[in-house]
Design an enzyme around this catalytic site. Structure first.
Site, PDB file in Angstrom:
ATOM      1  N   HIS A 135       0.818  -1.222   0.000  1.00  0.00           N
ATOM      2  CA  HIS A 135       0.000   0.000   0.000  1.00  0.00           C
ATOM      3  C   HIS A 135       0.849   1.269   0.000  1.00  0.00           C
ATOM      4  CE1 HIS A 135      -3.609  -2.296   0.635  1.00  0.00           C
ATOM      5  NE2 HIS A 135      -3.152  -2.808   1.742  1.00  0.00           N
ATOM      6  N   ASP A 172      -2.895 -10.948  -1.791  1.00  0.00           N
ATOM      7  CA  ASP A 172      -3.397 -10.321  -0.560  1.00  0.00           C
ATOM      8  C   ASP A 172      -4.830  -9.853  -0.827  1.00  0.00           C
ATOM      9  OD1 ASP A 172      -2.092  -8.577   2.039  1.00  0.00           O
ATOM     10  OD2 ASP A 172      -3.939  -7.801   1.139  1.00  0.00           O
ATOM     11  N   TYR A 305      -3.949 -11.732   9.187  1.00  0.00           N
ATOM     12  CA  TYR A 305      -4.161 -11.264  10.556  1.00  0.00           C
ATOM     13  C   TYR A 305      -4.817 -12.297  11.456  1.00  0.00           C
ATOM     14  CZ  TYR A 305      -2.868  -7.278   7.910  1.00  0.00           C
ATOM     15  OH  TYR A 305      -2.169  -6.462   7.055  1.00  0.00           O
TER      16      TYR A 305
HETATM   17  C1  LIG Z   1      -0.812  -5.329   4.014  1.00  0.00           C
HETATM   18  C2  LIG Z   1      -2.325  -5.237   4.066  1.00  0.00           C
HETATM   19  O1  LIG Z   1      -2.843  -5.215   2.747  1.00  0.00           O
HETATM   20  O2  LIG Z   1      -2.874  -6.399   4.659  1.00  0.00           O
HETATM   21  N1  LIG Z   1      -2.744  -4.052   4.796  1.00  0.00           N
HETATM   22  C3  LIG Z   1      -4.167  -3.917   5.101  1.00  0.00           C
HETATM   23  C4  LIG Z   1      -4.494  -2.552   5.690  1.00  0.00           C
HETATM   24  C5  LIG Z   1      -5.944  -2.488   6.142  1.00  0.00           C
HETATM   25  C6  LIG Z   1      -6.276  -1.079   6.601  1.00  0.00           C
HETATM   26  N2  LIG Z   1      -7.556  -0.985   7.299  1.00  0.00           N
HETATM   27  C7  LIG Z   1      -8.720  -1.499   6.620  1.00  0.00           C
HETATM   28  C8  LIG Z   1      -9.982  -0.991   7.328  1.00  0.00           C
HETATM   29  C9  LIG Z   1     -11.190  -1.798   6.873  1.00  0.00           C
HETATM   30  N3  LIG Z   1     -11.326  -2.975   7.647  1.00  0.00           N
HETATM   31 ZN   LIG Z   2      -4.055  -7.169   3.073  1.00  0.00          ZN
END
Ligand SMILES: CC(O)(O)NCCCCNCCCN
Ligand SMILES: [Zn+2]
Length: 664
Positions: A135, A172, A305
């Site tokens: 990102h 991802d 996660y």
């Molecule tokens: C590396 C990655 O792609 O997993 N980063 C994900 C960032 C998520 C940011 N918040 C999302 C809010 C909505 N649930």
């Molecule tokens: Zn992600």
């Protein structure tokens, strides 16, 4: 050649220092649970451990601006209040006094991985890193990312090794907009990403994450976005996109290197993705990419996660990078309507740029179907607001064994057995009655031709594959038709489902039957007089098996979907004499089919095909096939042939579908 594993626990030494309900899922334990799982399963010890290094300023400036780098350089000296203040200028990310150091290690790890693959120290590898990267943008941190690890690695590889084409596959569940912005006008880097989108309602809520953002100027066609407009996507949805978009385009693009933004928040259980694909799907996604670029594949961790599905998915990926056969794909129920709509939209958006999509259906004129989808979505959402996200449960991926004997070979005495294989000629355990029955059954006009001698060995080999003593086999025989008939009869009695892939014309009637115990896919050059049945698929290619792009297109968009949906326990790959297939294509076919039947592939070849026997065995042992040249356009007749068969069979085989049925 080995598989690199790049990890350093220094990258666990930063964390969220204040309350933030968005960033609190990005925790150091993400790395420790992965590394511990790799150690516990013994996978880490099978890898080549490569040390991390800090990315230099020059490395980082390949993608990021000086002012951004200078700003981040100040963070180690900031107070907590200053860190919070500094963080406010970016979205969905947090800073910490040690995150700059870790971000340099994460980017440096990706570069170490590229170096070890490009110098030939290893064939493939995985870098377990945090902070993630896809990102982050030229002058902004975003989405837990500080430096764009994979974008830097792509630029670095192009510059240092003079690569012409790099493929980035981003599995991802979030859109790596940072990567997209970096390469959107660059035809030398093909960026593919699928991501939870929900018609722009999901983060990062960007209009340019939709399927119609295909790249700019010279880069048009080299940016592929696959939006998931529903949650709950499953293995079939992911595989359909690989078979009908990514793989045909990737083989046409013909990359010199494959980089994977390996985020595992696309697996079941993840709070961000809310998808339902099982961790072992990553074994198949990895396997399907491993015959590109001569096997040069670098996977770099992005998101993920759920501390249970994340390590499971990482282990599935690493075990496949190590060359172990993939687990059975399991019962695939076919892509859902929403996935088919996305598939249809992406294929039609990229139709002008890729000859393999030349015959893709045009966009539905009235966006009726997607309106239909949105309406259904709104009603569902209202209902959903009340229900809380239920805990997902899924079975632990089954333990994958690395077979004691990976490949057993039935060879004429004057052919030496390559290293890593076992010569097989024993017929012990076969009662003499079976042997004599084979003789009388198969000996033509009484002469005792020597091909009869291999039949008992073939039968014995099939028995040992059935009880998993042996994983794959190859037989160089004098009469491949006779060997095939004998093997099919014996195998069909032992295995529930046998996929027969026949390359070239068969002299006698097809062995397949319509009871589903065998599925025959036959590639040949002759106009097929044979009827097309659910279990009998004659693929008639204009220039026979000698046309690389026509053949590969049929393999990727027809044979693989059929094979995965059929989910055989044995694959019988038969090369008929004089079929004219290129050895490099034959090796690709052998490599790709290893993803089925847990690698239980039995290959039958005529003795005189000796020259390509060693390269074939190399693929049976899990080594990548050499890269093909960039695929030119398949012949129109061949693409039409695939479309005709797909149209004919998609009612029976859902993975062949590429568009949603018209809404009733
Ligand atoms: C590396 C990655 O792609 O997993 N980063 C994900 C960032 C998520 C940011 N918040 C999302 C809010 C909505 N649930
Ligand atoms: Zn992600």
């Amino acid at each position: 050649m080995g598989t690199a594993l790049i990890y350093d626990d220094e990258m666990t030494n930063y964390k969220l220092l204040w309350v933030d309900s968005i960033c609190n899922i990005e925790v150091p334990e993400r790395l420790t649970v992965c590394y511990e799982a790799l150690m516990r399963t013994g996978l880490a010890d099978r890898c080549v451990s490569i040390p991390v290094r800090e990315a230099t300023d020059a490395d980082i400036l390949l993608v990021h601006s000086e002012e951004y780098l200078e700003a981040v350089k100040k963070t180690p000296y900031m107070t907590l209040a200053e860190l919070m203040e500094f963080t406010l200028q970016y979205g969905d990310v947090y800073f910490h006094p040690n995150i700059y150091h870790c971000a340099k290690l994460a980017a440096g790890a990706a570069l170490q991985l590229v170096d070890s693959v490009m110098t030939g120290a290893v064939r493939t590898g995985m870098a377990l890193v945090r902070p993630p990267g896809h990102h982050s943008m030229r002058s902004a941190a975003n989405g837990f990312c500080v430096f764009n690890n994979v974008a830097i690695a792509a630029r670095y590889a192009r510059q240092k090794y003079g690569l012409e084409r790099v493929l980035i596959v981003d599995w991802d569940i979030h859109h790596g907009q940072g990567v997209q912005y970096c390469f959107e006008d660059d035809p030398s880097v093909l960026y593919f990403s699928w991501h939870r989108y929900e018609h722009q309602k999901f983060w990062p809520n960007l209009r340019e994450s939709d399927y119609d953002t295909v790249g700019k100027e010279k880069g048009a066609g080299f940016n592929i976005n696959v939006p998931w407009n529903r949650v709950g996507m499953r293995n079939s949805d992911y595989l359909s996109v690989f078979f009908h978009i990514l793989l045909p385009v990737a083989y046409e693009f013909c990359p010199d290197l494959v980089l994977v933004c390996a985020g595992f928040d696309s697996a079941i259980g993840d709070p961000e993705g809310e998808m339902c694909a099982s961790p072992d799907i990553f074994a198949h996604l990895t396997h399907l990419l491993m015959n590109l670029a001569g096997g040069k594949l670098c996977a770099v961790l992005e998101g993920g996660y759920n501390l249970t599905s994340l390590p499971q998915s990482v282990c599935q990926t690493v075990q496949t990078l190590l060359g172990d056969p993939a687990p059975p794909p399991g019962s695939l129920e076919g892509p859902c309507r929403s996935a088919l709509e996305s598939l249809h939209c992406v294929r039609s958006a990229h139709k002008p740029y890729w000859s393999c999509l030349k015959y893709a259906a045009d966009l539905p004129t009235s966006e009726s179907s997607s309106k239909h989808d949105k309406l259904a979505e709104e009603t569902k959402d209202k209902a959903e607001k009340e229900t809380v996200k239920e805990e997902k449960v899924w079975p632990e991926p089954q333990k994958r064994v690395c077979p004691p004997v990976r490949a057993a070979l039935i060879l004429p005495d004057n052919v030496t057995c390559p290293a890593g294989c076992q010569r097989f000629s024993s017929t012990e355990g076969l009662d003499p009655a079976t042997i004599s029955k084979l003789r009388e059954k198969f000996s033509k006009d009484g002469e005792n031709n020597s091909s009869l001698t291999t039949l008992p060995s073939l039968v014995a080999l099939v028995d040992k594959m059935e009880n998993h003593e042996i994983y794959s086999g190859l037989a160089l025989v004098q009469d491949v038709s006779m060997a095939m008939t004998c093997t099919v009869q014996h195998a069909a009695a032992l295995f529930q489902r046998v996929l027969i892939v026949c390359v070239g014309d068969m002299v006698e009637q097809k062995p397949g039957t319509e009871d589903g115990k065998t599925l025959l896919v036959q590639f040949s050059g002759n106009i097929s007089d044979k009827p097309i049945g659910k279990y009998h698929v004659p693929v008639c290619l204009k220039k026979g098996c000698g046309d690389v792009s026509g053949f590969m297109h049929a393999v990727l968009s027809l044979l693989l979907p059929l094979g995965y949906e059929y989910d055989p326990n044995l694959v019988l790959l038969v090369r008929m004499p004089g079929c004219g297939i290129w050895d490099s294509v034959w090796q690709q076919l052998t490599g790709l089919l290893q993803g089925l039947a847990q690698g239980h592939t039995l290959i039958l070849m005529q003795e005189e095909e000796k020259p390509c026997f060693v390269p074939t065995v190399s693929c049976l042992l899990g080594n990548a096939a050499p890269s093909l040249a960039s695929l030119c356009a398949p012949l129109p007749e061949d693409t039409e042939e695939v479309e005709k068969l797909r149209y004919h069979l998609q009612a029976d085989w859902k993975l062949l579908q590429t568009t949603a049925p018209e809404p009733q």
